[in-house]
Design a protein around this motif. Structure first.
Motif, PDB file in Angstrom:
ATOM      1  N   MET A   1      13.573  43.305  18.114  1.00 17.25           N
ATOM      2  CA  MET A   1      13.580  42.166  18.918  1.00 17.25           C
ATOM      3  C   MET A   1      12.793  41.105  18.510  1.00 17.25           C
ATOM      4  O   MET A   1      12.926  39.797  18.410  1.00 17.25           O
ATOM      5  CB  MET A   1      13.000  42.351  20.495  1.00 17.25           C
ATOM      6  CG  MET A   1      14.027  43.179  21.105  1.00 17.25           C
ATOM      7  SD  MET A   1      15.554  42.153  21.444  1.00 17.25           S
ATOM      8  CE  MET A   1      16.854  43.181  20.695  1.00 17.25           C
ATOM      9  N   LEU A   2      11.641  41.362  17.700  1.00 20.45           N
ATOM     10  CA  LEU A   2      10.844  40.723  17.031  1.00 20.45           C
ATOM     11  C   LEU A   2      11.627  39.960  15.866  1.00 20.45           C
ATOM     12  O   LEU A   2      11.278  38.561  15.574  1.00 20.45           O
ATOM     13  CB  LEU A   2       9.447  41.010  16.606  1.00 20.45           C
ATOM     14  CG  LEU A   2       8.319  40.290  16.335  1.00 20.45           C
ATOM     15  CD1 LEU A   2       7.894  39.691  17.484  1.00 20.45           C
ATOM     16  CD2 LEU A   2       7.144  41.146  15.990  1.00 20.45           C
ATOM     17  N   VAL A   3      12.260  40.610  15.035  1.00 17.37           N
ATOM     18  CA  VAL A   3      13.160  40.180  14.099  1.00 17.37           C
ATOM     19  C   VAL A   3      14.063  39.160  14.532  1.00 17.37           C
ATOM     20  O   VAL A   3      14.120  38.047  14.310  1.00 17.37           O
ATOM     21  CB  VAL A   3      13.947  41.469  13.481  1.00 17.37           C
ATOM     22  CG1 VAL A   3      14.953  40.805  12.477  1.00 17.37           C
ATOM     23  CG2 VAL A   3      12.821  42.216  12.480  1.00 17.37           C
ATOM     24  N   LEU A   4      14.709  39.558  15.713  1.00 12.99           N
ATOM     25  CA  LEU A   4      15.658  38.546  16.512  1.00 12.99           C
ATOM     26  C   LEU A   4      15.035  37.167  16.975  1.00 12.99           C
ATOM     27  O   LEU A   4      15.495  35.899  16.713  1.00 12.99           O
ATOM     28  CB  LEU A   4      16.381  39.236  17.580  1.00 12.99           C
ATOM     29  CG  LEU A   4      17.838  38.859  17.872  1.00 12.99           C
ATOM     30  CD1 LEU A   4      18.768  39.020  16.852  1.00 12.99           C
ATOM     31  CD2 LEU A   4      18.207  39.855  19.091  1.00 12.99           C
ATOM     32  N   ARG A   5      13.730  37.453  17.389  1.00 13.61           N
ATOM     33  CA  ARG A   5      12.987  36.085  18.084  1.00 13.61           C
ATOM     34  C   ARG A   5      12.797  35.295  16.565  1.00 13.61           C
ATOM     35  O   ARG A   5      12.529  34.039  16.617  1.00 13.61           O
ATOM     36  CB  ARG A   5      11.645  36.833  18.405  1.00 13.61           C
ATOM     37  CG  ARG A   5      10.795  35.914  19.060  1.00 13.61           C
ATOM     38  CD  ARG A   5      10.882  35.545  20.654  1.00 13.61           C
ATOM     39  NE  ARG A   5      10.013  34.694  21.018  1.00 13.61           N
ATOM     40  CZ  ARG A   5      10.419  33.224  21.254  1.00 13.61           C
ATOM     41  NH1 ARG A   5      11.316  32.877  20.329  1.00 13.61           N
ATOM     42  NH2 ARG A   5       9.474  32.579  21.553  1.00 13.61           N
ATOM     43  N   SER A   6      12.259  36.159  15.586  1.00  9.44           N
ATOM     44  CA  SER A   6      11.953  35.348  14.395  1.00  9.44           C
ATOM     45  C   SER A   6      13.169  34.709  13.877  1.00  9.44           C
ATOM     46  O   SER A   6      13.010  33.393  13.385  1.00  9.44           O
ATOM     47  CB  SER A   6      11.536  36.071  13.308  1.00  9.44           C
ATOM     48  OG  SER A   6      10.190  36.919  13.919  1.00  9.44           O
ATOM     49  N   ILE A   7      14.391  35.079  14.079  1.00 13.52           N
ATOM     50  CA  ILE A   7      15.539  34.544  13.526  1.00 13.52           C
ATOM     51  C   ILE A   7      15.962  33.219  14.305  1.00 13.52           C
ATOM     52  O   ILE A   7      15.933  32.112  13.809  1.00 13.52           O
ATOM     53  CB  ILE A   7      16.919  35.418  13.549  1.00 13.52           C
ATOM     54  CG1 ILE A   7      16.639  36.695  12.361  1.00 13.52           C
ATOM     55  CG2 ILE A   7      18.063  34.584  13.476  1.00 13.52           C
ATOM     56  CD1 ILE A   7      17.645  37.516  12.580  1.00 13.52           C
ATOM     57  N   GLY A   8      15.666  33.291  15.516  1.00  8.66           N
ATOM     58  CA  GLY A   8      15.973  32.349  16.174  1.00  8.66           C
ATOM     59  C   GLY A   8      14.963  30.831  16.117  1.00  8.66           C
ATOM     60  O   GLY A   8      15.269  29.862  15.993  1.00  8.66           O
ATOM     61  N   LEU A   9      13.656  31.317  15.696  1.00  7.71           N
ATOM     62  CA  LEU A   9      12.538  30.528  15.531  1.00  7.71           C
ATOM     63  C   LEU A   9      12.970  29.524  14.185  1.00  7.71           C
ATOM     64  O   LEU A   9      12.979  28.750  14.090  1.00  7.71           O
ATOM     65  CB  LEU A   9      11.117  31.106  15.576  1.00  7.71           C
ATOM     66  CG  LEU A   9       9.995  29.933  15.768  1.00  7.71           C
ATOM     67  CD1 LEU A   9      10.195  29.304  17.194  1.00  7.71           C
ATOM     68  CD2 LEU A   9       8.875  30.435  15.441  1.00  7.71           C
ATOM     69  N   LEU A  10      13.297  30.811  13.359  1.00 10.32           N
ATOM     70  CA  LEU A  10      13.599  29.993  11.819  1.00 10.32           C
ATOM     71  C   LEU A  10      14.767  29.085  11.918  1.00 10.32           C
ATOM     72  O   LEU A  10      15.003  27.928  11.401  1.00 10.32           O
ATOM     73  CB  LEU A  10      13.711  31.271  10.865  1.00 10.32           C
ATOM     74  CG  LEU A  10      12.621  31.860  10.490  1.00 10.32           C
ATOM     75  CD1 LEU A  10      12.950  33.116   9.732  1.00 10.32           C
ATOM     76  CD2 LEU A  10      11.833  31.102   9.507  1.00 10.32           C
ATOM     77  N   GLY A  11      15.651  29.780  12.836  1.00 11.20           N
ATOM     78  CA  GLY A  11      17.111  28.757  12.941  1.00 11.20           C
ATOM     79  C   GLY A  11      16.655  27.415  13.526  1.00 11.20           C
ATOM     80  O   GLY A  11      17.122  26.565  13.161  1.00 11.20           O
ATOM     81  N   ILE A  12      15.936  27.434  14.566  1.00 13.14           N
ATOM     82  CA  ILE A  12      15.413  26.202  15.087  1.00 13.14           C
ATOM     83  C   ILE A  12      14.723  25.308  14.196  1.00 13.14           C
ATOM     84  O   ILE A  12      15.002  23.892  14.088  1.00 13.14           O
ATOM     85  CB  ILE A  12      14.571  26.273  16.284  1.00 13.14           C
ATOM     86  CG1 ILE A  12      15.146  26.957  17.574  1.00 13.14           C
ATOM     87  CG2 ILE A  12      13.803  25.171  16.870  1.00 13.14           C
ATOM     88  CD1 ILE A  12      14.364  27.457  18.699  1.00 13.14           C
ATOM     89  N   GLY A  13      13.721  25.866  13.163  1.00 12.59           N
ATOM     90  CA  GLY A  13      13.073  25.041  12.451  1.00 12.59           C
ATOM     91  C   GLY A  13      14.073  24.736  11.092  1.00 12.59           C
ATOM     92  O   GLY A  13      13.839  23.677  10.862  1.00 12.59           O
ATOM     93  N   PHE A  14      14.897  25.491  10.848  1.00 15.89           N
ATOM     94  CA  PHE A  14      15.960  25.197   9.819  1.00 15.89           C
ATOM     95  C   PHE A  14      16.877  23.865  10.298  1.00 15.89           C
ATOM     96  O   PHE A  14      17.245  22.901   9.431  1.00 15.89           O
ATOM     97  CB  PHE A  14      16.849  26.224   9.381  1.00 15.89           C
ATOM     98  CG  PHE A  14      17.965  25.809   8.532  1.00 15.89           C
ATOM     99  CD1 PHE A  14      17.709  25.450   7.252  1.00 15.89           C
ATOM    100  CD2 PHE A  14      19.264  25.626   9.018  1.00 15.89           C
ATOM    101  CE1 PHE A  14      18.886  24.968   6.232  1.00 15.89           C
ATOM    102  CE2 PHE A  14      20.385  25.128   8.244  1.00 15.89           C
ATOM    103  CZ  PHE A  14      20.138  24.960   6.491  1.00 15.89           C
ATOM    104  N   ILE A  15      17.417  24.008  11.464  1.00  8.15           N
ATOM    105  CA  ILE A  15      18.232  23.076  12.285  1.00  8.15           C
ATOM    106  C   ILE A  15      17.409  21.604  12.453  1.00  8.15           C
ATOM    107  O   ILE A  15      18.038  20.536  12.172  1.00  8.15           O
ATOM    108  CB  ILE A  15      18.725  23.186  13.486  1.00  8.15           C
ATOM    109  CG1 ILE A  15      19.879  24.535  13.450  1.00  8.15           C
ATOM    110  CG2 ILE A  15      19.371  22.267  14.423  1.00  8.15           C
ATOM    111  CD1 ILE A  15      21.102  24.189  12.477  1.00  8.15           C
ATOM    112  N   SER A  16      16.095  21.743  12.424  1.00  7.54           N
ATOM    113  CA  SER A  16      15.155  20.295  12.622  1.00  7.54           C
ATOM    114  C   SER A  16      15.287  19.732  11.154  1.00  7.54           C
ATOM    115  O   SER A  16      14.851  18.530  11.389  1.00  7.54           O
ATOM    116  CB  SER A  16      13.878  20.564  13.048  1.00  7.54           C
ATOM    117  OG  SER A  16      13.126  21.489  12.173  1.00  7.54           O
ATOM    118  N   ILE A  17      15.167  20.426  10.465  1.00  4.59           N
ATOM    119  CA  ILE A  17      15.386  19.962   8.727  1.00  4.59           C
ATOM    120  C   ILE A  17      16.754  19.554   8.355  1.00  4.59           C
ATOM    121  O   ILE A  17      16.716  19.156   7.160  1.00  4.59           O
ATOM    122  CB  ILE A  17      14.139  20.129   7.894  1.00  4.59           C
ATOM    123  CG1 ILE A  17      14.649  21.589   7.528  1.00  4.59           C
ATOM    124  CG2 ILE A  17      12.760  19.995   8.410  1.00  4.59           C
ATOM    125  CD1 ILE A  17      13.774  22.466   6.451  1.00  4.59           C
ATOM    126  N   ALA A  18      17.848  20.066   8.930  1.00  3.75           N
ATOM    127  CA  ALA A  18      19.138  20.000   8.452  1.00  3.75           C
ATOM    128  C   ALA A  18      19.526  18.745   8.044  1.00  3.75           C
ATOM    129  O   ALA A  18      20.227  18.697   6.896  1.00  3.75           O
ATOM    130  CB  ALA A  18      20.240  20.844   9.380  1.00  3.75           C
TER     131      ALA A  18
END
Lengths: 82, 266
Positions: free
Chosen positions: B176-193
């Motif tokens: 679940m922590l891996v999934l949580r990190s994927i979510g946060l990384l995705g948000i970070g990536f989209i913010s600079i997309a």
């Protein structure tokens, strides 16, 4: 219009009642249920103020997750307050 | 008698404060500047004739949360993430996720009726949560609301089946922590997309930019094949939903298993 004003009056009073019952109740499980009732009164209040976004967050967190959390915590200690 | 007196005092206080509030609300209305800001948000939220400023989302709240004030929401998500990391660090050694002794799915948990009902309703709750989350840019709702709704599923399964049911199915706090990190990384990536697209094609673009703005014509598409996604909003809601659902699941696993064995548990 008149309905939402009535709700704006009734819902806070209902929440005050639930808060009073939750504070004075000696059975902690019942107190958790009263706390959930207070959350429902607040949800009605928020809906009357036409903020559906906040209602969704509030219901999921305060009625569902928070009550479950309280029940778990009570299960780790005693049910009745001394 | 004393209880009734207390209750009467409280109710009269509340009624008095309510009257005061009503009077205050009828006299103290918000200033003109605040009204202009609200007017700007509502005017530009979805406005096809104002392409350089619009967000292309009918839901003004999600547009404000993830576009106009996106940075606030990013920090909010990061704070929730750090709180979970702190929770995991505090509970370290207090719980073990290995199955102890003989765990039988058939005998543990509540009755068959409750289990069957849970099994039927679980996909429905997930569907409702996904609909709240992924339609966040169209209807009231959003990533957090959808994620919190989906997080009810692990809770119900833990209560109805048993604490070790999820772990036997492979839903552990590490995954679940891996999934949580994927979510946060995705948000970070989209913010600079949009910024990255701007870099790639050699045009000026902002961080946290959604639609084309004056002076920065780069932007994500407002719709895919006719289905409105409002640029970054849909992706933000998707990743936030994953992050919140996984985060609450971690919290439940910690809470339910803490004190049930483990290396340092007493």
């Amino acid at each position: 219009m008149i309905t939402s004003i009535l709700l704006l009056i009734i819902a806070p009073l209902l929440s005050i009642f639930f808060v009073y019952m939750a504070v004075t109740e000696k059975d902690l499980l019942k107190a958790a249920a009263y706390s959930a009732g207070q959350s429902i009164a607040y949800s009605i209040l928020l809906q009357a103020m036409s903020t559906p976004d906040i209602v969704m967050t509030y219901i999921a967190v305060s009625v569902g997750l928070y009550s479950a959390l309280l029940v778990f915590v009570i299960s780790k200690t005693e049910r009745f307050e001394r | 008698m004393r209880r009734i007196t207390e209750l009467a005092v409280i109710i009269s206080l509340i009624l008095g404060v309510s009257v005061l509030l009503v009077l205050a609300a009828s006299i103290l209305i918000p200033g003109v500047e605040v009204r202009q800001l609200a007017f700007f948000y509502l005017y530009t939220t979805i406005n096809p004739w104002f392409q350089n400023y619009t967000v292309n989302s009918p839901e003004a709240v999600t547009a404000i949360v993830w576009d106009y004030r996106g940075l606030d929401t990013l920090f909010e998500t990061s704070v929730f993430y750090l709180a979970l990391i702190a929770g995991l660090a505090l509970a370290r050694g207090l719980f073990s996720e290995t199955l102890q002794g003989s765990f039988n799915e058939k005998t543990s948990g509540l009755s068959t009726i409750v289990k069957t009902v849970t099994r039927v309703t679980a996909p429905m709750i997930i569907a409702v949560g996904a609909s709240i989350g992924l339609h966040g840019h169209l209807t009231p709702g959003g990533g957090f609301q959808g994620g919190a709704t989906i997080a009810v599923i692990p809770l119900v399964f833990i209560v109805v089946y048993s604490a070790f049911f999820l772990i036997a199915r492979g839903v552990t706090s590490n995954k679940m922590l891996v999934l949580r990190s994927i979510g946060l990384l995705g948000i970070g990536f989209i913010s600079i997309a949009t910024f990255l697209i701007g870099l790639a094609i050699g045009r000026f673009a902002y961080v946290f930019q959604n639609m084309p703005k004056p002076g920065a014509i780069v932007g994500l598409p407002a719709d895919i094949n006719g289905a409105l996604i409002s640029g970054t909003l849909w992706f933000f809601n998707l990743f936030e939903m994953i992050a919140v659902a996984a985060g609450f699941t971690i919290a439940f696993i910690i809470l339910l298993l803490a004190g049930r064995g483990g290396s340092g548990g007493r």
